[in-house]
Design a protein around this motif. Structure first.
Motif, mmCIF file in Angstrom:
data_model
loop_
_atom_site.group_PDB
_atom_site.id
_atom_site.type_symbol
_atom_site.label_atom_id
_atom_site.label_comp_id
_atom_site.label_asym_id
_atom_site.label_seq_id
_atom_site.Cartn_x
_atom_site.Cartn_y
_atom_site.Cartn_z
ATOM 1 N N GLU A 395 2.518 -10.675 -0.595
ATOM 2 C CA GLU A 395 1.251 -11.360 -0.339
ATOM 3 C C GLU A 395 0.216 -10.406 0.217
ATOM 4 O O GLU A 395 -0.961 -10.414 -0.173
ATOM 5 C CB GLU A 395 1.488 -12.518 0.627
ATOM 6 C CG GLU A 395 0.247 -13.348 0.925
ATOM 7 C CD GLU A 395 0.549 -14.481 1.873
ATOM 8 O OE1 GLU A 395 0.371 -15.655 1.476
ATOM 9 O OE2 GLU A 395 0.967 -14.199 3.020
ATOM 10 N N PHE A 396 0.638 -9.559 1.154
ATOM 11 C CA PHE A 396 -0.258 -8.569 1.738
ATOM 12 C C PHE A 396 -0.828 -7.651 0.644
ATOM 13 O O PHE A 396 -2.026 -7.352 0.634
ATOM 14 C CB PHE A 396 0.507 -7.745 2.778
ATOM 15 C CG PHE A 396 -0.219 -6.530 3.263
ATOM 16 C CD1 PHE A 396 -1.222 -6.620 4.206
ATOM 17 C CD2 PHE A 396 0.113 -5.261 2.753
ATOM 18 C CE1 PHE A 396 -1.896 -5.491 4.651
ATOM 19 C CE2 PHE A 396 -0.546 -4.117 3.208
ATOM 20 C CZ PHE A 396 -1.559 -4.251 4.141
ATOM 21 N N MET A 397 0.026 -7.223 -0.273
ATOM 22 C CA MET A 397 -0.420 -6.307 -1.314
ATOM 23 C C MET A 397 -1.381 -6.998 -2.290
ATOM 24 O O MET A 397 -2.369 -6.393 -2.727
ATOM 25 C CB MET A 397 0.793 -5.722 -2.039
ATOM 26 C CG MET A 397 1.665 -4.864 -1.132
ATOM 27 S SD MET A 397 3.078 -4.163 -1.989
ATOM 28 C CE MET A 397 2.271 -2.903 -2.991
ATOM 29 N N ARG A 398 -1.130 -8.265 -2.600
ATOM 30 C CA ARG A 398 -2.055 -8.999 -3.478
ATOM 31 C C ARG A 398 -3.418 -9.132 -2.821
ATOM 32 O O ARG A 398 -4.465 -8.956 -3.452
ATOM 33 C CB ARG A 398 -1.485 -10.380 -3.809
ATOM 34 C CG ARG A 398 -0.354 -10.383 -4.823
ATOM 35 C CD ARG A 398 -0.069 -11.778 -5.341
ATOM 36 N NE ARG A 398 0.252 -12.718 -4.272
ATOM 37 C CZ ARG A 398 1.495 -12.919 -3.835
ATOM 38 N NH1 ARG A 398 2.534 -12.269 -4.373
ATOM 39 N NH2 ARG A 398 1.730 -13.802 -2.868
ATOM 40 N N GLU A 399 -3.418 -9.488 -1.551
ATOM 41 C CA GLU A 399 -4.667 -9.688 -0.826
ATOM 42 C C GLU A 399 -5.443 -8.380 -0.669
ATOM 43 O O GLU A 399 -6.678 -8.374 -0.730
ATOM 44 C CB GLU A 399 -4.386 -10.286 0.545
ATOM 45 C CG GLU A 399 -3.840 -11.716 0.485
ATOM 46 C CD GLU A 399 -3.367 -12.210 1.846
ATOM 47 O OE1 GLU A 399 -2.973 -13.389 1.932
ATOM 48 O OE2 GLU A 399 -3.339 -11.404 2.821
ATOM 49 N N ARG A 400 -4.729 -7.292 -0.500
ATOM 50 C CA ARG A 400 -5.380 -6.019 -0.181
ATOM 51 C C ARG A 400 -5.759 -5.218 -1.422
ATOM 52 O O ARG A 400 -6.800 -4.554 -1.457
ATOM 53 C CB ARG A 400 -4.455 -5.170 0.720
ATOM 54 C CG ARG A 400 -5.163 -3.979 1.337
ATOM 55 C CD ARG A 400 -4.309 -3.387 2.438
ATOM 56 N NE ARG A 400 -4.970 -2.291 3.125
ATOM 57 C CZ ARG A 400 -5.812 -2.409 4.153
ATOM 58 N NH1 ARG A 400 -6.103 -3.615 4.606
ATOM 59 N NH2 ARG A 400 -6.351 -1.345 4.710
ATOM 60 N N TYR A 401 -4.917 -5.297 -2.461
ATOM 61 C CA TYR A 401 -5.124 -4.437 -3.629
ATOM 62 C C TYR A 401 -5.411 -5.201 -4.901
ATOM 63 O O TYR A 401 -5.689 -4.590 -5.941
ATOM 64 C CB TYR A 401 -3.898 -3.535 -3.842
ATOM 65 C CG TYR A 401 -3.459 -2.800 -2.594
ATOM 66 C CD1 TYR A 401 -4.337 -1.952 -1.922
ATOM 67 C CD2 TYR A 401 -2.179 -2.955 -2.087
ATOM 68 C CE1 TYR A 401 -3.940 -1.279 -0.777
ATOM 69 C CE2 TYR A 401 -1.757 -2.279 -0.945
ATOM 70 C CZ TYR A 401 -2.644 -1.455 -0.282
ATOM 71 O OH TYR A 401 -2.263 -0.780 0.846
#
Length: 402
Positions: A395-401
């Motif tokens: 989720e963090f990676m989707r939101e950030r990248y």
């Protein structure tokens, strides 16, 4: 009254390069925790933080020693029954030219003592990249310039022999081999062990063989000690109770020196000077060594079964998640996924901790080829906890990248 103002006391400049990435984010984690967030720690390889317990017969052996008054100083090399058990374990592993054994306060002290007893200013020791940061920290403390050799990610993190050959100089004294490897979980092939031994033989190098995870093998491989592959080569094999026997807080490790007797004799004398200087390792805990090495091994199949399942969950997530890929670990309890992201891996790790409260370690803290980015996962928690952690990272990676 004194009239001279006391000036700032500076630390030694050689400490500027001492780093320990595994705990470097502790101050940020403390701040996140103070804000009321529960942190999921996937950064430290301590099985006792999760659903693993020290085998009861080891605890009983230490308790009995304490009860029987074994609470004073021990002999500097270690107690007799522990040394005999370590020799027996070395023989079981096929190390037939043992010249000395000694007990230390964890493998960390073994490494510190053995490197300190060998290397002089201006000399160097080959260490793997990536590696466990203890080695670079000790060398930095000694004022020794790093000389790192690559592990080849495209070849299952095997040592890059050509790179090692390029890095050996007339001032190179030793080569460090971590097998199974921390942080990648890789294992050296039998052929690679033979080639490393031959290189050491040709260049008169000491081989430091860190084998602290040698019983935590996740597939059907058999762990082979490099000292058993090259009986004539000077090898110091490191082992201990922390990982295989689930007792990291006891700080009990050991070293086994093997090779031709005449070749290693002066070096062994140097090691023992340092052993005497620090008195001894924890005394009562040494009585667990014989119990561990010669007693029941019932815990190991269950430990390996848990780790194998958790490894499989980890690798599946890595290799089905965008921007992440991973060479499957074959030993220990670490994975070292590769990241395809537009920012540094230490930024990734820091922001992941702040935003999702998952704590992993940045690959740049272990070493990696220029242009690559990684992070280390400790997959000791159970599958449910890991699945939740990996969902948070995704989720963090989707939101950030995106």
């Amino acid at each position: 009254m004194p009239t001279t103002q006391i000036r700032e006391i500076s630390a030694a400049t050689r400490l500027e390069n001492v780093r320990y990435a595994i705990r470097d984010l502790a101050y940020i984690a403390d701040e996140v925790a103070r804000q009321g967030h529960k942190i999921l720690p996937l950064n430290i390889g301590d099985p006792i933080n999760f659903d693993f317990q020290t085998p009861p017969h080891l605890i009983e052996a230490v308790y009995r020693a304490m009860r029987d008054g074994k609470n004073g100083y021990a002999a500097s090399p270690g107690i007799k029954e522990a040394l005999e058990a370590i020799r027996g374990e070395a023989a079981h592993k096929g190390i037939k030219t043992v010249q000395d054994v000694f007990v230390t306060s964890g493998v960390s002290e073994s490494v510190d003592i053995c490197l300190s007893a060998l290397v002089n200013p201006g000399e160097n020791i080959l260490t793997p990249s990536p590696d466990y940061p203890l080695y670079s920290a000790v060398l930095a403390k000694l004022g020794i310039e790093l000389n790192t050799y690559d592990l080849n990610e495209e070849d299952g993190w095997q040592p890059d022999l050509d790179d090692i050959k390029r890095k050996i100089t007339s001032r190179t004294r030793a080569l460090v081999l971590i097998n199974p490897n921390n942080p990648t979980g890789s294992m050296c092939s039998p052929k690679m062990l033979e080639q490393l031994a031959e290189l050491s033989r040709q260049h008169n190098l000491v081989l430091f063989a860190d084998e602290i995870y040698d019983k935590l093998i996740l597939d059907d491989d058999r762990h082979i000690s490099v000292a058993a592959t090259a009986l004539d080569v000077p090898v110091v094999t490191f082992g201990g109770l922390s990982k295989n026997y689930l007792a990291p807080g006891w700080r009990i490790g050991w070293g086994v020196v093997s090779g031709e007797a005449a070749a290693v004799k002066p070096y062994i004398e140097g090691i023992h000077r340092l052993l005497r200087a620090r008195l001894c390792a924890n005394h009562p805990e040494q009585y667990a060594i014989k119990a561990a090495l010669e007693g029941p091994q019932d815990h190991l199949p269950q430990v390996v079964k848990k780790l194998r399942a958790r490894r499989d969950v980890t690798v599946k997530w890595c290799n089905t998640t965008p921007r992440v890929s991973c060479v499957a670990p074959r030993g220990a309890f670490y994975a070292y996924p590769r990241l395809e992201i537009p920012e540094a891996d230490d930024v990734f790790v820091r922001e992941l901790l702040v935003q999702k409260h998952v704590l992993v370690v940045h690959g740049s803290g272990f070493g990696q080829k220029p242009g690559t980015k990684h992070f280390r996962i400790v997959f000791l928690p159970d599958e449910k906890i890991l699945t939740n952690a990996y969902a948070a990272i995704a989720e963090f990676m989707r939101e950030r990248y995106g």
